[in-house]
Design an enzyme around this catalytic site. Structure first.
Site, PDB file in Angstrom:
ATOM      1  N   CYS A  36       0.679  -0.982  -0.226  1.00  0.00           N
ATOM      2  CA  CYS A  36       0.266   0.640  -0.078  1.00  0.00           C
ATOM      3  C   CYS A  36       1.163   1.103  -0.255  1.00  0.00           C
ATOM      4  CB  CYS A  36      -0.197   0.379   0.846  1.00  0.00           C
ATOM      5  SG  CYS A  36      -2.143   1.731   1.055  1.00  0.00           S
ATOM      6  N   CYS A  59      -0.139   4.966   1.893  1.00  0.00           N
ATOM      7  CA  CYS A  59      -0.461   3.681   4.126  1.00  0.00           C
ATOM      8  C   CYS A  59       1.738   3.767   3.853  1.00  0.00           C
ATOM      9  CB  CYS A  59      -0.369   2.885   4.117  1.00  0.00           C
ATOM     10  SG  CYS A  59      -2.006   1.792   2.610  1.00  0.00           S
ATOM     11  N   ASP A  60       2.085   3.697   2.809  1.00  0.00           N
ATOM     12  CA  ASP A  60       3.733   4.016   3.209  1.00  0.00           C
ATOM     13  C   ASP A  60       4.439   4.152   2.580  1.00  0.00           C
ATOM     14  OD1 ASP A  60       2.121   1.770   5.593  1.00  0.00           O
ATOM     15  OD2 ASP A  60       3.379   0.164   3.901  1.00  0.00           O
TER      16      ASP A  60
END
Ligand code: NDP
Length: 314
Positions: free
Chosen positions: A138, A141-142
């Site tokens: 992701c 997200c990261d």
């Protein structure tokens, strides 16, 4: 109906942000929800490290800790949270039959499906070992953790193209590893990738190994036309080769799209079966965020509450 079937008002299947949010709303509305947590209690966030984009946590929070807090909040309102995996359903109605672990039968007035989706992985040992330590499925997200660094992303679909351009805004350089000689992504997304100066697309390239001990420090790739191998110096490795929605058990009852995502009525959590609702990644292949899943969980509980009221079930 089996004599020992348990009769309940509201069943929630799945324990990610969608399931827990549905549980919190349903429990506070007096629906006495029962939740089955599935094979991965807490869902996809339990395999991530830092979560920096869930509102309300100015300093970020670890994925497992966030899900533990979701659990505690649902528990505080007396959601009946259980271990178990749904193995069969019968949505002939009006009560919905759900079998858990092949043995326990439940008859529920309303069912909220929040079974999520699982990211597909390449299947490399190094990918598994470094998951959460430089390997991620992701980018949204990261990606932030790799600000100013060089990263690689594998995949050639819309997700990979979108995530590559997202990463390109944060990172110094993004290698996009595509296994064929062309992308599968829409033309508009392909154009965006091609017009982004710091994305280097490597067509006909496969990933052999992700290198690193406690974090990623490189990726060994192979040109499948020439057989030539080389190591790209990167600190982050993103996998964007698609997701599998966890909806197999519902396929004979619910309308699914060609990949298996449950179709919800636009603007609601309703499925094609009255009294069966869906929330989160099981129905959402576009946004796939914890906060959007949580929002959909709230919608599903409110829709279920209205449904029960309309049917006079108290
Ligand atoms: P897709 O299935 O569309 O694409 C997967 C990509 O990963 C393909 O390029 C595929 O290669 C590649 N791939 C699969 N397995 C491997 C492997 N083992 N090694 C290397 N590469 C691999 O998945 P997406 O997640 O991109 O998209 C899913 C759906 O969601 C699509 O319908 C897409 O259009 C949609 N979507 C829409 C968005 C939007 O509208 N903004 C955003 C994101 C997704 P190959 O082509 O060789 O099979």
């Amino acid at each position: 109906m089996s004599a020992e079937a348990e009769k309940i008002k509201c069943l929630i299947i799945g324990s990610g942000p969608a399931g827990y949010t549905a549980a919190i709303y349903a429990a506070r509305a007096g629906m006495k929800p029962v939740m089955y947590m599935g094979l991965q209690p807490g869902g996809q966030l339990t395999i991530t490290t830092e979560v920096d984009n869930y509102p309300g946590f100015p300093n970020g929070i670890k994925g497992p800790e966030l899900m533990s807090d979701f659990y505690k909040q649902a528990h505080r309102f007396e959601t009946d949270i259980r271990y178990g995996y749904v193995t069969a359903v019968d949505f002939t109605g009006p009560k919905h039959k759900v079998v858990v672990d092949e043995t326990h039968t439940i008859m529920a007035d309303a069912v909220i499906i929040a079974t999520g989706a699982s990211a597909k992985w390449l299947g490399l040992e190094s990918e598994q070992r470094l998951n959460g330590f430089g390997v991620s499925a992701c980018a949204v997200c990261d990606g932030f953790f790799y600000k100013g660094q060089d990263v690689a992303i594998v995949g050639g679909g819309d997700t990979a193209a979108e995530e590559a351009t997202y990463l390109a805004k944060l990172c110094k350089k993004v290698y996009m590893l595509v296994r064929k000689d062309k992308l599968r992504a829409s033309k508009a997304m392909q154009d965006r990738v091609k017009n982004t100066a710091n994305i280097e697309m490597l067509l006909n390239h496969e990933t052999i190994e992700i290198k690193g001990d406690k974090g990623v420090d490189g990726v060994l790739v192979k040109n499948s036309l020439t057989g030539e191998t080389k190591t790209l110096s990167v600190t982050g490795f993103f996998v964007a080769i698609g997701h599998n929605p966890n909806t197999e058990v519902f396929k004979n009852w619910l309308e699914l799209d060609e990949v298996g995502y449950i179709k919800n009525k636009p603007g609601s959590s309703k499925t094609n079966i009255e009294g069966v609702f869906v929330a989160g990644d099981a129905a959402d292949k576009v946004y796939r965020q914890a906060v959007t899943a949580a929002g959909m969980g709230c919608m599903a509980a409110l829709d279920a509450e209205r449904y029960l009221a309309e049917k006079g079930i108290h």
